[in-house]
Design a protein around this motif. Structure first.
Motif, short mmCIF file in Angstrom:
data_model
loop_
_atom_site.label_atom_id
_atom_site.label_comp_id
_atom_site.label_asym_id
_atom_site.label_seq_id
_atom_site.Cartn_x
_atom_site.Cartn_y
_atom_site.Cartn_z
N ASP A 74 0.82 -1.22 0.00
CA ASP A 74 0.00 0.00 0.00
C ASP A 74 0.85 1.27 0.00
O ASP A 74 0.39 2.33 -0.43
CB ASP A 74 -0.87 0.06 1.27
N LEU A 75 2.05 1.18 0.56
CA LEU A 75 2.87 2.38 0.76
C LEU A 75 4.35 1.98 0.76
O LEU A 75 4.71 0.95 1.35
CB LEU A 75 2.48 3.02 2.10
N VAL A 76 5.17 2.78 0.08
CA VAL A 76 6.62 2.58 0.11
C VAL A 76 7.25 3.81 0.75
O VAL A 76 7.11 4.93 0.23
CB VAL A 76 7.19 2.40 -1.32
N ILE A 77 7.89 3.62 1.90
CA ILE A 77 8.56 4.74 2.57
C ILE A 77 10.06 4.60 2.34
O ILE A 77 10.67 3.62 2.76
CB ILE A 77 8.25 4.76 4.09
N MET A 78 10.61 5.56 1.61
CA MET A 78 12.03 5.53 1.25
C MET A 78 12.78 6.46 2.20
O MET A 78 12.62 7.68 2.15
CB MET A 78 12.16 6.00 -0.21
N CYS A 79 13.59 5.89 3.07
CA CYS A 79 14.34 6.70 4.04
C CYS A 79 15.75 6.89 3.48
O CYS A 79 16.52 5.93 3.40
CB CYS A 79 14.41 5.99 5.39
N THR A 80 16.04 8.11 3.07
CA THR A 80 17.35 8.36 2.46
C THR A 80 17.68 9.84 2.52
O THR A 80 16.79 10.69 2.49
CB THR A 80 17.38 7.88 0.99
N SER A 81 18.97 10.14 2.59
CA SER A 81 19.43 11.52 2.44
C SER A 81 20.14 11.71 1.11
O SER A 81 20.59 12.81 0.79
CB SER A 81 20.43 11.85 3.56
N THR A 82 20.25 10.64 0.33
CA THR A 82 21.03 10.69 -0.91
C THR A 82 20.25 10.07 -2.07
O THR A 82 20.73 9.15 -2.73
CB THR A 82 22.36 9.91 -0.72
N PRO A 83 19.01 10.56 -2.33
CA PRO A 83 18.19 9.94 -3.39
C PRO A 83 18.80 10.17 -4.78
O PRO A 83 19.57 11.10 -4.98
CB PRO A 83 16.85 10.67 -3.26
N ALA A 102 0.53 1.14 -4.68
CA ALA A 102 1.11 1.87 -3.55
C ALA A 102 1.30 3.33 -3.88
O ALA A 102 1.34 3.71 -5.05
CB ALA A 102 2.45 1.25 -3.18
N TRP A 103 1.45 4.16 -2.86
CA TRP A 103 1.98 5.51 -3.05
C TRP A 103 3.28 5.58 -2.26
O TRP A 103 3.63 4.64 -1.52
CB TRP A 103 0.97 6.58 -2.64
N THR A 104 4.03 6.64 -2.46
CA THR A 104 5.36 6.65 -1.87
C THR A 104 5.78 8.06 -1.46
O THR A 104 5.30 9.05 -2.01
CB THR A 104 6.40 6.07 -2.86
N PHE A 105 6.65 8.13 -0.47
CA PHE A 105 7.30 9.39 -0.14
C PHE A 105 8.65 9.09 0.49
O PHE A 105 8.91 7.96 0.92
CB PHE A 105 6.44 10.27 0.78
N ASP A 106 9.49 10.11 0.53
CA ASP A 106 10.82 9.97 1.14
C ASP A 106 10.83 10.56 2.54
O ASP A 106 10.11 11.52 2.82
CB ASP A 106 11.88 10.73 0.32
N ILE A 107 11.68 10.02 3.38
CA ILE A 107 11.96 10.60 4.70
C ILE A 107 13.44 10.91 4.73
O ILE A 107 14.27 10.02 4.46
CB ILE A 107 11.58 9.62 5.83
N THR A 108 13.78 12.15 5.04
CA THR A 108 15.19 12.52 5.19
C THR A 108 15.45 12.80 6.65
O THR A 108 15.00 13.82 7.18
CB THR A 108 15.52 13.78 4.36
N ALA A 109 16.12 11.90 7.31
CA ALA A 109 16.50 12.11 8.71
C ALA A 109 17.86 11.45 8.95
O ALA A 109 18.09 10.85 10.01
CB ALA A 109 15.45 11.56 9.66
N ALA A 110 18.73 11.53 7.94
CA ALA A 110 20.11 11.03 8.03
C ALA A 110 20.12 9.61 8.62
O ALA A 110 19.34 8.76 8.20
CB ALA A 110 20.96 12.01 8.83
N CYS A 111 20.98 9.40 9.60
CA CYS A 111 21.17 8.05 10.15
C CYS A 111 20.03 7.63 11.06
O CYS A 111 20.00 6.49 11.52
CB CYS A 111 22.51 7.98 10.87
N SER A 112 19.10 8.54 11.35
CA SER A 112 17.90 8.18 12.12
C SER A 112 16.76 7.81 11.18
O SER A 112 15.67 7.44 11.64
CB SER A 112 17.46 9.35 12.99
#
Ligand code: ACO
Length: 333
Positions: A74-83, A102-112
């Motif tokens: 349903d959802l793809v969460i891409m956690c990255t600071s370097t897309p 699915a829909w998708t979004f990025d999360i930028t929170a470095a190593c967290s």
């Protein structure tokens, strides 16, 4: 509604760079790097390899273990600071995986990033209407490393890791507690700042304004290692203790401590502070270095596939890094 991790996977690039290899480009040694950090090798993207490719491979591993088809995500969460794309890396991953529902979004929170993404996924499921969420931690910090700076180039590697978070009955909830923080005052200690050419507004021969494109790029990673070290050793145990308190469990009940893989001395110091013996600590940074948002799911996937982490085990995870950001999630496997 509860949520559980039901699959995990990982991927790393082919090129291995050893400490001895680095000693040929900067003034350092295998001994200095391994004693100060615990790192011996790292993997770096080369040739046709891409961050998207790594993320897709890791996600396929998670889907396979979970026995979930890409159509059912349903959802793809891409956690990255370097897309691979400034506007977000999740779209390319969704496309390559064929997650057409699915829909998708990025999360930028470095190593967290991975811990933030994991907690976000559980919130969507709790809210209702979501069954399967892919959480991918993927980073290629090698793109932003100054390979002449021995203070940083020895630390980082590229990788991806992924988990499939699935809805389950509340009594089987796999997220037992969490705790998240950030402190922008510490941004000066660790960053890769946007460089903006502030072009002057000019006009053409008729006096009409011309808008020259502002070209932006990013500086290489700049870090005050000592400050980051102090921050991690002080804040990470506090976040884990707060998450454990929310979960209502003692640190002696943790089966595994799985921290962001930044430095073996940070991992050891946090384990000592929480009185967790070394045989209950998961660490693989000797082989991969600090892989940022990928490090927790990469180490988790190895520990699960290697048979160390078993069904029902309680894992205390914590991410920490640039922002500054930090946070912990207590999960039941
Ligand atoms: N090889 C040899 N000597 C080195 C190297 C190297 N690779 N790097 C630094 N040195 C030298 C320094 O120049 C210094 O020399 P001097 O005393 O003559 O001035 C000496 O070694 C000590 O340097 P420090 O920086 O004080 O070394 P320290 O013990 O603090 O270790 C390290 C450095 C490994 C970077 C450590 O501070 C650390 O791991 N900090 C945490 C970093 C971290 O986790 N960052 C990632 C966060 S995650 C994210 O969000 C990206």
């Amino acid at each position: 509604m509860g949520s559980k991790i039901v699959g995990c996977g990982s991927a790393v690039p082919n090129l291995l760079i050893s400490n001895d290899d680095l000693a040929q480009i900067v003034e350092t040694s295998d001994e200095w790097i391994s004693v100060r950090t615990g790192i011996r090798n790292r993997r770096v993207l080369t040739g046709d390899e891409t961050l998207t490719g790594l993320a897709v491979e890791a996600a396929k591993g998670a889907l396979q273990m979970a026995e979930v088809e890409s159509d059912d995500v349903d959802l793809v969460i891409m956690c990255t600071s370097t897309p691979d794309d400034l506007f977000g890396g999740g779209g390319q991953v969704q496309r390559e995986l064929g997650c057409k529902n699915a829909w998708t979004f990025d999360i930028t929170a470095a190593c967290s990033g991975f811990v933030v993404g994991l907690i976000t996924a559980t919130r969507f499921i709790k809210g209702g209407g979501y069954q399967n969420i892919l959480v991918i931690g993927a980073d290629a910090l090698s793109k932003y490393v100054d390979w002449t700076d021995r203070g940083t180039c020895i630390l980082f590697g590229d990788a991806a890791g992924a988990v499939l978070v699935q809805a389950c009955a509340s009594e089987e909830d796999g997220l037992l507690g969490f705790n998240l923080h950030s402190d922008g005052h510490g941004q000066r200690h660790l960053n890769a700042i946007a460089k903006d050419d502030k072009n002057e507004l000019t006009s053409n021969m008729n006096g009409a304004p011309l808008f020259p494109p502002r070209k932006s790029s990013y500086s290489c990673i700049q870090m005050n290692g000592k400050e980051v070290f102090r921050f991690a050793v002080r804040c990470v145990p506090q976040a884990i203790e707060a998450a454990l308190e929310e979960a209502g469990i003692a640190s002696s009940s943790i089966d595994w401590l799985l921290l962001h893989q930044a430095n073996q001395r940070i991992i050891d110091a946090v384990a000592t502070r929480l009185q967790i013996p070394s045989d209950r600590v998961i660490a693989n940074l000797a082989n991969y270095g600090n892989t940022s948002a990928a490090s927790i799911p990469l180490a988790l996937a190895e520990a699960v596939r290697g048979g160390r982490v078993k069904a029902g085990d309680t894992i205390a995870t914590a991410g920490f890094g640039a922002g500054l950001t930090w946070g912990s999630a207590i999960i039941r496997w």
